[in-house]
Design an enzyme around this catalytic site. Structure first.
Site, PDB file in Angstrom:
ATOM      1  N   GLU A 106       0.886  -1.171   0.000  1.00 20.33           N
ATOM      2  CA  GLU A 106       0.000   0.000   0.000  1.00 20.33           C
ATOM      3  C   GLU A 106       0.914   1.209   0.000  1.00 20.33           C
ATOM      4  OE1 GLU A 106      -1.830   2.905   0.778  1.00 20.33           O
ATOM      5  OE2 GLU A 106      -2.571   2.208   2.723  1.00 20.33           O
ATOM      6  N   CYS A 111      -1.948   8.633   2.904  1.00 20.09           N
ATOM      7  CA  CYS A 111      -1.650   8.197   1.534  1.00 20.09           C
ATOM      8  C   CYS A 111      -2.804   8.575   0.622  1.00 20.09           C
ATOM      9  CB  CYS A 111      -1.360   6.710   1.499  1.00 20.09           C
ATOM     10  SG  CYS A 111      -2.612   5.765   2.346  1.00 20.09           S
ATOM     11  N   GLU A 165       4.082  12.819  -4.554  1.00 24.15           N
ATOM     12  CA  GLU A 165       3.418  12.779  -3.253  1.00 24.15           C
ATOM     13  C   GLU A 165       4.184  13.673  -2.266  1.00 24.15           C
ATOM     14  OE1 GLU A 165       3.485   9.110  -0.862  1.00 24.15           O
ATOM     15  OE2 GLU A 165       1.336   9.453  -0.612  1.00 24.15           O
TER      16      GLU A 165
END
Ligand code: ADP
Length: 505
Positions: free
Chosen positions: A274, A308, A408
Site C-alpha cells: 500500500e 496516503c 506525493e
C-alpha cells in the site's frame, strides 16, 4: 523519560508507559533489549523533546522474532480453534477500548496528530477492525468443486478447497497512523491463523509496543505477535529479506515498496503493498458546493495531510473555481495549529524534522515553478517554532507537470486547478503514476458513475472523501501498490488455497 508542554493532561497510564527507561522489543513472551544493545530516541514532534528511548532492533532481533513467530505458528497457535481466535481478538478489542485514552495520547505525542482525531478516528477504527476480523475467524471456509476430468470419462472425484494460513507474516508499517496500521495488519493476520512480526516505523514505535503488551494481556499466546522497532535499512530490510517469512505486508513510500519487492525475491515470499498517492478530488459545477468544500478541506488537511489518500490535487470546474479556491484558502489560514494534546489545536505538527523539510522543499519547488501561494507556504513560527509545523498551504496557478502536481508531498499542501469538462478532468486525474483513491463531487448520478468507472484508483468516493471501514477493501492501482487490506480481501491476502482431490472410483 518524558517531558512535554502538555504533560499535566496525561492519562496516568500513558505517563506510566512513558516513564519506562527503555521501551524493549517484544520477542516471544519476553521484553528484550536489542541484541546489539543499541537504542534510539523517539521525539514529540510538537516540541522536539525526547519522548522515550527504544531498543533498536536489527537483523539479529528480527531473526529471533521470526523464530518465535514460527514456533508459535507451528505450536501453540495451531492448536487454538477458530472460535478461540475470535474470542482473543474480541478481548484485544475490549482492551483497546478500555485503554483508548492512553493509546490515543501515546499516538498524539509520538506522531503529532490532534487528540480528537486519534480518539474519534483511529481508536474506534482499531476496535472495529479487531471485532470485524474476530467475526471472520469462524467463516474462513473453502468450497467443494464439481470437477469433470474430461480425460477420464465416468470417473468420480470429490474435490474441495481449504483456506490455510500463510505462516509467518511480517508487517512493515509507516508513521502516519501507527496504531491503526498495526491493528489493520494484526487483526486479519491473526484471524487467519498466522503469526506476526511487526516492524513499526522508527518515528512512531510507542503505540505498537503498548499494543504488544495488550496482546499478552488479552491472552494471545506468546510468539504470535512480536514487535521489533528499528530502522528501515536494518530491521525493515532484514524482515523483507527473511527466508522464513511467508508474506510481507508493507505500507509506505513507493520507493521503499520497490526495495521490499526486490528483497522478497530470495524466498519468493508473498507481498502486498500500500504505497503512495497523488489523489484527485474533483468538484463539478453541479455539486453540493458546501459539502464539496468540506470534502476538499478534510481531504487534504486531515492528519496534517499525512495520509496516503490525501486529496492533494483538487480540480474545480472553472465556473466555480475562484469562489471555491478562495474559500479553501481562507479556511486554511484560520486553522489553529498547536500540539496535538491541546484540545484547541485543529492541526498538529508533521511527524519529524526530516518530513517537515521534505514538505517545505516541495513548497519551495512549487513557488520556483511558478505556482501561486494563496495560503500558508511557510514553516509555522512564534510559539510553534520548536516543533515541526508547516502552515496549511494552498497553491493555485499550478500546471499538471509541476512537481507539486505529480509527486506525493505527504503534508498539508494542496494544488487547486480549474478544469473545463468531464473528459478533460478524467484524463488529468489519471495523469500521474499513482492510483490510490479519488473523490468526485456532483449531483448528476450518471456522471458520478461514469467517473467511478473511468478513474484509475483502488477507492473512489462519490460525494464524500476520506471514509474507511473495516469491511471496505483498501489499496491501490498502478504505482500505488497491489493487494488489498481490510474487508474480505484481507482474509484472502493472509490465506492460501489448498486443493484436495479424493478418488471415489
Ligand atoms: P518514509 O520515507 O516516509 O519514512 P518509508 O516508506 O521509508 O517512508 O517507511 C515506511 C516503513 O518502511 C517504515 O517502517 C520504515 O522503517 C520501513 N523501511 C524503510 N526502508 C526500508 C527498507 N529498505 N526495507 C524495508 N523496510 C523499510
Amino acid at each position: 523519560m518524558t517531558t512535554t508542554a502538555t504533560a499535566p493532561q496525561l492519562n496516568p497510564k500513558a505517563a506510566e508507559f512513558l516513564a519506562k527507561k527503555v521501551h524493549k522489543l517484544l520477542i516471544g513472551a519476553d521484553w528484550k533489549d536489542a541484541a546489539s544493545g543499541k537504542t534510539f530516541k523517539t521525539t514529540n514532534p510538537a516540541t522536539g523533546e525526547v519522548l522515550g528511548v527504544v531498543a533498536e532492533g536489527d537483523k539479529a532481533d528480527v531473526d529471533a522474532a521470526v523464530k518465535a513467530a514460527r514456533a508459535a505458528y507451528e505450536g501453540a497457535w495451531s492448536k487454538v480453534s477458530p472460535s478461540e481466535r475470535g474470542k482473543l481478538l474480541n478481548r484485544l478489542a475490549d482492551l483497546v477500548e478500555k485503554n483508548a485514552e492512553e493509546l490515543a495520547q501515546l499516538e498524539t505525542l509520538d506522531n503529532g496528530k490532534i487528540i480528537g482525531e486519534a480518539m474519534k478516528g483511529d481508536l474506534p477504527l482499531c476496535a472495529d477492525l479487531l471485532r470485524y476480523y474476530a467475526g471472520w475467524t469462524t467463516k474462513i471456509s473453502g468450497e467443494t468443486t464439481p470437477v469433470s476430468v474430461p480425460y477420464y470419462p465416468g470417473a468420480k472425484f470429490l474435490h474441495y478447497t481449504v483456506r490455510e494460513p500463510l505462516g509467518v507474516v511480517g508487517a512493515i508499517i509507516p508513521w502516519n497512523f501507527p496504531l491503526l496500521m498495526a491493528v489493520e495488519r494484526l487483526a486479519p493476520v491473526l484471524a487467519c491463523g498466522n503469526a506476526l512480526v511487526l516492524k513499526p516505523a522508527e518515528q512512531t514505535p510507542l503505540s505498537a509496543l503498548r499494543l504488544g503488551e495488550l496482546c499478552l494481556e488479552a491472552g494471545i499466546p506468546a510468539g504470535v505477535v512480536n514487535v521489533v522497532p528499528g530502522f528501515g535499512a536494518t530491521a525493515g530490510a532484514a524482515l523483507a529479506a527473511h527466508m522464513d517469512v511467508d508474506k510481507i505486508s508493507f505500507t509506505g513510500s513507493t520507493d521503499t515498496g520497490r526495495e521490499v519487492v526486490k528483497a522478497s525475491a530470495g524466498n519468493l515470499k508473498k507481498v502486498s503493498l500500500e504505497l503512495g498517492g497523488k489523489s484527485p478530488n474533483i468538484v463539478f459545477e453541479d455539486a453540493d458546493l458546501d459539502a464539496a468544500a468540506r470534502g476538499m478541506f478534510m481531504g487534504i488537511f486531515y492528519n496534517q495531510g499525512q495520509t496516503c489518500s490525501a486529496g492533494s490535487r483538487v480540480f474545480v470546474h472553472e465556473s466555480k473555481f475562484e469562489a471555491m479556491v478562495g474559500a479553501l484558502a481562507e479556511r486554511a489560514k484560520k486553522i489553529r495549529q498547536g500540539p496535538g494534546l491541546d484540545p484547541q489545536s485543529k492541526m498538529g505538527p508533521l511527524v519529524s524534522e526530516v518530513q517537515m523539510n521534505r514538505v517545505l522543499g516541495y513548497v519551495e519547488s512549487g513557488k520556483k515553478e511558478g505556482a501561486k501561494v494563496l495560503a500558508g507556504g511557510e514553516r509555522a513560527s512564534g510559539p510553534l517554532a520548536n516543533g515541526w509545523f508547516v502552515q496549511p498551504t494552498v497553491f493555485t496557478e499550478v500546471k499538471d507537470s509541476m512537481r507539486i502536481a505529480q509527486e506525493e508531498i505527504f503534508g498539508p499542501v494542496v494544488a487547486v486547478m480549474p478544469f473545463k469538462d468531464e473528459a478533460e478532468v478524467l484524463a488529468r486525474a489519471n495523469g500521474t503514476p499513482y492510483g490510490l483513491v479519488a473523490g468526485v463531487w456532483t449531483k448528476d448520478i450518471k456522471k458520478a458513475f461514469r467517473m467511478a468507472q473511468g478513474l484509475k484508483a483502488g477507492v473512489v468516493w462519490l460525494n464524500c472523501y476520506q471514509f474507511v471501514d473495516a469491511a471496505a477493501p483498501w489499496g491501490g492501482t498502478k504505482q500505488s501498490g497491489y493487494g488489498r487490506e481490510k474487508g474480505p480481501d484481507a482474509v484472502h491476502a493472509y490465506t492460501q488455497v489448498k486443493s484436495v482431490w479424493v478418488d471415489l472410483n
